[in-house]
Design a protein around this motif. Structure first.
Motif, PDB file in Angstrom:
ATOM      1  N   PHE A 192       0.935  -1.189   0.135  1.00  0.00           N
ATOM      2  CA  PHE A 192       0.054   0.097   0.062  1.00  0.00           C
ATOM      3  C   PHE A 192       0.885   1.268   0.110  1.00  0.00           C
ATOM      4  CE2 PHE A 192      -2.478   3.248   2.126  1.00  0.00           C
ATOM      5  CZ  PHE A 192      -3.550   3.289   1.281  1.00  0.00           C
ATOM      6  N   SER A 193       1.957   1.189   0.683  1.00  0.00           N
ATOM      7  CA  SER A 193       2.945   2.132   0.696  1.00  0.00           C
ATOM      8  C   SER A 193       3.984   1.871  -0.573  1.00  0.00           C
ATOM      9  CB  SER A 193       3.469   2.524   2.076  1.00  0.00           C
ATOM     10  OG  SER A 193       4.226   1.486   2.487  1.00  0.00           O
ATOM     11  N   PRO A 194       4.653   3.327  -0.515  1.00  0.00           N
ATOM     12  CA  PRO A 194       5.777   3.218  -1.681  1.00  0.00           C
ATOM     13  C   PRO A 194       6.891   2.328  -0.973  1.00  0.00           C
ATOM     14  CG  PRO A 194       5.076   5.406  -1.479  1.00  0.00           C
ATOM     15  CD  PRO A 194       4.225   4.422  -0.463  1.00  0.00           C
ATOM     16  N   CYS A 195       7.645   1.794  -1.705  1.00  0.00           N
ATOM     17  CA  CYS A 195       8.726   0.781  -1.434  1.00  0.00           C
ATOM     18  C   CYS A 195       9.800   1.504  -0.729  1.00  0.00           C
ATOM     19  CB  CYS A 195       9.184  -0.005  -2.667  1.00  0.00           C
ATOM     20  SG  CYS A 195       7.858  -0.618  -3.487  1.00  0.00           S
ATOM     21  N   TYR A 196      10.310   0.827   0.277  1.00  0.00           N
ATOM     22  CA  TYR A 196      11.276   1.461   1.048  1.00  0.00           C
ATOM     23  C   TYR A 196      12.764   0.242   0.858  1.00  0.00           C
ATOM     24  CZ  TYR A 196       7.858   4.204   3.260  1.00  0.00           C
ATOM     25  OH  TYR A 196       6.934   5.110   3.658  1.00  0.00           O
ATOM     26  N   PHE A 197      13.869   0.966   1.137  1.00  0.00           N
ATOM     27  CA  PHE A 197      15.219   0.110   0.990  1.00  0.00           C
ATOM     28  C   PHE A 197      14.821  -1.331   1.723  1.00  0.00           C
ATOM     29  CE2 PHE A 197      19.290  -0.974   2.242  1.00  0.00           C
ATOM     30  CZ  PHE A 197      19.929  -0.897   1.095  1.00  0.00           C
ATOM     31  N   PRO A 198      15.314  -2.236   1.284  1.00  0.00           N
ATOM     32  CA  PRO A 198      15.983  -2.581   0.171  1.00  0.00           C
ATOM     33  C   PRO A 198      15.085  -2.860  -1.298  1.00  0.00           C
ATOM     34  CG  PRO A 198      15.789  -4.717   1.366  1.00  0.00           C
ATOM     35  CD  PRO A 198      15.252  -3.624   2.063  1.00  0.00           C
ATOM     36  N   PHE A 199      13.973  -2.559  -1.199  1.00  0.00           N
ATOM     37  CA  PHE A 199      12.880  -2.907  -2.265  1.00  0.00           C
ATOM     38  C   PHE A 199      12.873  -1.644  -3.019  1.00  0.00           C
ATOM     39  CE2 PHE A 199      11.425  -5.649   1.365  1.00  0.00           C
ATOM     40  CZ  PHE A 199      11.479  -6.808   0.705  1.00  0.00           C
ATOM     41  N   ILE A 200      12.627  -2.101  -4.438  1.00  0.00           N
ATOM     42  CA  ILE A 200      12.461  -0.865  -5.323  1.00  0.00           C
ATOM     43  C   ILE A 200      11.101  -0.973  -6.042  1.00  0.00           C
ATOM     44  CG2 ILE A 200      14.776  -0.554  -5.857  1.00  0.00           C
ATOM     45  CD1 ILE A 200      14.367  -2.156  -8.442  1.00  0.00           C
ATOM     46  N   THR A 201      10.467   0.124  -6.565  1.00  0.00           N
ATOM     47  CA  THR A 201       9.058   0.166  -7.152  1.00  0.00           C
ATOM     48  C   THR A 201       9.380  -0.351  -8.469  1.00  0.00           C
ATOM     49  OG1 THR A 201       8.619   1.939  -5.715  1.00  0.00           O
ATOM     50  CG2 THR A 201       7.101   1.418  -7.785  1.00  0.00           C
ATOM     51  N   THR A 202       8.548  -1.525  -8.875  1.00  0.00           N
ATOM     52  CA  THR A 202       8.704  -1.817 -10.443  1.00  0.00           C
ATOM     53  C   THR A 202       7.633  -1.633 -11.256  1.00  0.00           C
ATOM     54  OG1 THR A 202       8.133  -3.968  -9.747  1.00  0.00           O
ATOM     55  CG2 THR A 202      10.454  -3.751  -9.708  1.00  0.00           C
ATOM     56  N   GLY A 203       6.630  -1.159 -10.616  1.00  0.00           N
ATOM     57  CA  GLY A 203       5.179  -0.870 -11.262  1.00  0.00           C
ATOM     58  C   GLY A 203       4.122  -0.742 -10.132  1.00  0.00           C
ATOM     59  N   LYS A 204       2.765  -0.934 -10.857  1.00  0.00           N
ATOM     60  CA  LYS A 204       1.708  -0.673  -9.893  1.00  0.00           C
ATOM     61  C   LYS A 204       0.713  -1.824  -9.848  1.00  0.00           C
ATOM     62  CE  LYS A 204       0.247   3.410  -8.766  1.00  0.00           C
ATOM     63  NZ  LYS A 204      -0.550   4.711  -8.735  1.00  0.00           N
ATOM     64  N   CYS A 205       0.236  -2.466  -8.646  1.00  0.00           N
ATOM     65  CA  CYS A 205      -0.589  -3.627  -8.873  1.00  0.00           C
ATOM     66  C   CYS A 205      -2.059  -3.062  -9.056  1.00  0.00           C
ATOM     67  CB  CYS A 205      -0.593  -4.094  -7.458  1.00  0.00           C
ATOM     68  SG  CYS A 205       0.802  -5.000  -7.016  1.00  0.00           S
ATOM     69  N   SER A 206      -2.248  -2.072  -8.627  1.00  0.00           N
ATOM     70  CA  SER A 206      -3.687  -1.302  -8.928  1.00  0.00           C
ATOM     71  C   SER A 206      -3.674   0.038  -8.708  1.00  0.00           C
ATOM     72  CB  SER A 206      -4.669  -1.862  -8.182  1.00  0.00           C
ATOM     73  OG  SER A 206      -4.478  -1.523  -6.432  1.00  0.00           O
ATOM     74  N   PHE A 207      -4.659   0.707  -8.252  1.00  0.00           N
ATOM     75  CA  PHE A 207      -4.667   2.353  -8.140  1.00  0.00           C
ATOM     76  C   PHE A 207      -3.884   2.762  -7.158  1.00  0.00           C
ATOM     77  CE2 PHE A 207      -6.783   6.413  -6.910  1.00  0.00           C
ATOM     78  CZ  PHE A 207      -6.657   6.980  -7.985  1.00  0.00           C
ATOM     79  N   LEU A 208      -3.968   2.220  -6.032  1.00  0.00           N
ATOM     80  CA  LEU A 208      -3.227   2.351  -4.715  1.00  0.00           C
ATOM     81  C   LEU A 208      -2.273   1.691  -4.480  1.00  0.00           C
ATOM     82  CD1 LEU A 208      -6.527   3.460  -2.663  1.00  0.00           C
ATOM     83  CD2 LEU A 208      -4.731   5.012  -3.562  1.00  0.00           C
ATOM     84  N   PHE A 209      -1.951   0.516  -4.812  1.00  0.00           N
ATOM     85  CA  PHE A 209      -0.770  -0.329  -4.432  1.00  0.00           C
ATOM     86  C   PHE A 209       0.414  -0.352  -5.548  1.00  0.00           C
ATOM     87  CE2 PHE A 209      -4.683  -1.774  -2.234  1.00  0.00           C
ATOM     88  CZ  PHE A 209      -4.286  -2.243  -1.015  1.00  0.00           C
ATOM     89  N   PHE A 210       1.575  -0.611  -4.898  1.00  0.00           N
ATOM     90  CA  PHE A 210       2.911  -0.642  -5.821  1.00  0.00           C
ATOM     91  C   PHE A 210       3.386  -1.909  -5.788  1.00  0.00           C
ATOM     92  CE2 PHE A 210       2.240   3.625  -4.005  1.00  0.00           C
ATOM     93  CZ  PHE A 210       2.599   4.522  -5.089  1.00  0.00           C
ATOM     94  N   CYS A 211       4.066  -2.305  -6.899  1.00  0.00           N
ATOM     95  CA  CYS A 211       4.617  -3.451  -6.881  1.00  0.00           C
ATOM     96  C   CYS A 211       6.410  -3.485  -6.538  1.00  0.00           C
ATOM     97  CB  CYS A 211       4.579  -4.130  -8.335  1.00  0.00           C
ATOM     98  SG  CYS A 211       5.392  -5.542  -8.495  1.00  0.00           S
ATOM     99  N   CYS A 212       6.511  -4.023  -5.606  1.00  0.00           N
ATOM    100  CA  CYS A 212       7.688  -3.656  -4.774  1.00  0.00           C
ATOM    101  C   CYS A 212       8.666  -5.055  -5.101  1.00  0.00           C
ATOM    102  CB  CYS A 212       7.840  -3.628  -3.506  1.00  0.00           C
ATOM    103  SG  CYS A 212       6.921  -2.263  -3.017  1.00  0.00           S
TER     104      CYS A 212
END
Length: 62
Positions: free
Chosen positions: A40-60
Motif C-alpha cells: 500500500f505504501s511506496p517501497c522502502y530500502f532494500p525494495f524498489i518500485t517496479t510498477g503498480k498492482c492497482s490504483f493505490l498499490f505498488f509492486c515492490c
C-alpha cells in the motif's frame, strides 16, 4: 424516447468503468510472477518500485 436518450450515456459510462476494473487483478498476478509483492505504501530500502498492482498499490521487488 427522452428516457432512452438519457439512459444511453449512463450505460456507456457504466461499461467503461467496469472495463477498467477488470485489469487490476492481472497486474497483481504479473507482480507476483516477477517475484514481487504488492504494498500500500511506496517501497522502502532494500525494495524498489517496479510498477503498480492497482490504483493505490505498488509492486515492490528486491
Amino acid at each position: 424516447m427522452r428516457i432512452l436518450c438519457l439512459l444511453f450515456p449512463f450505460f456507456l459510462l457504466l461499461l467503461q468503468g467496469a472495463a477498467g476494473f477488470s485489469f487490476a487483478p492481472g497486474s497483481k498476478k504479473e507482480c507476483e510472477r516477477i517475484k514481487g509483492h504488492c504494498s500500500f505504501s511506496p517501497c522502502y530500502f532494500p525494495f524498489i518500485t517496479t510498477g503498480k498492482c492497482s490504483f493505490l498499490f505498488f509492486c515492490c521487488k528486491k
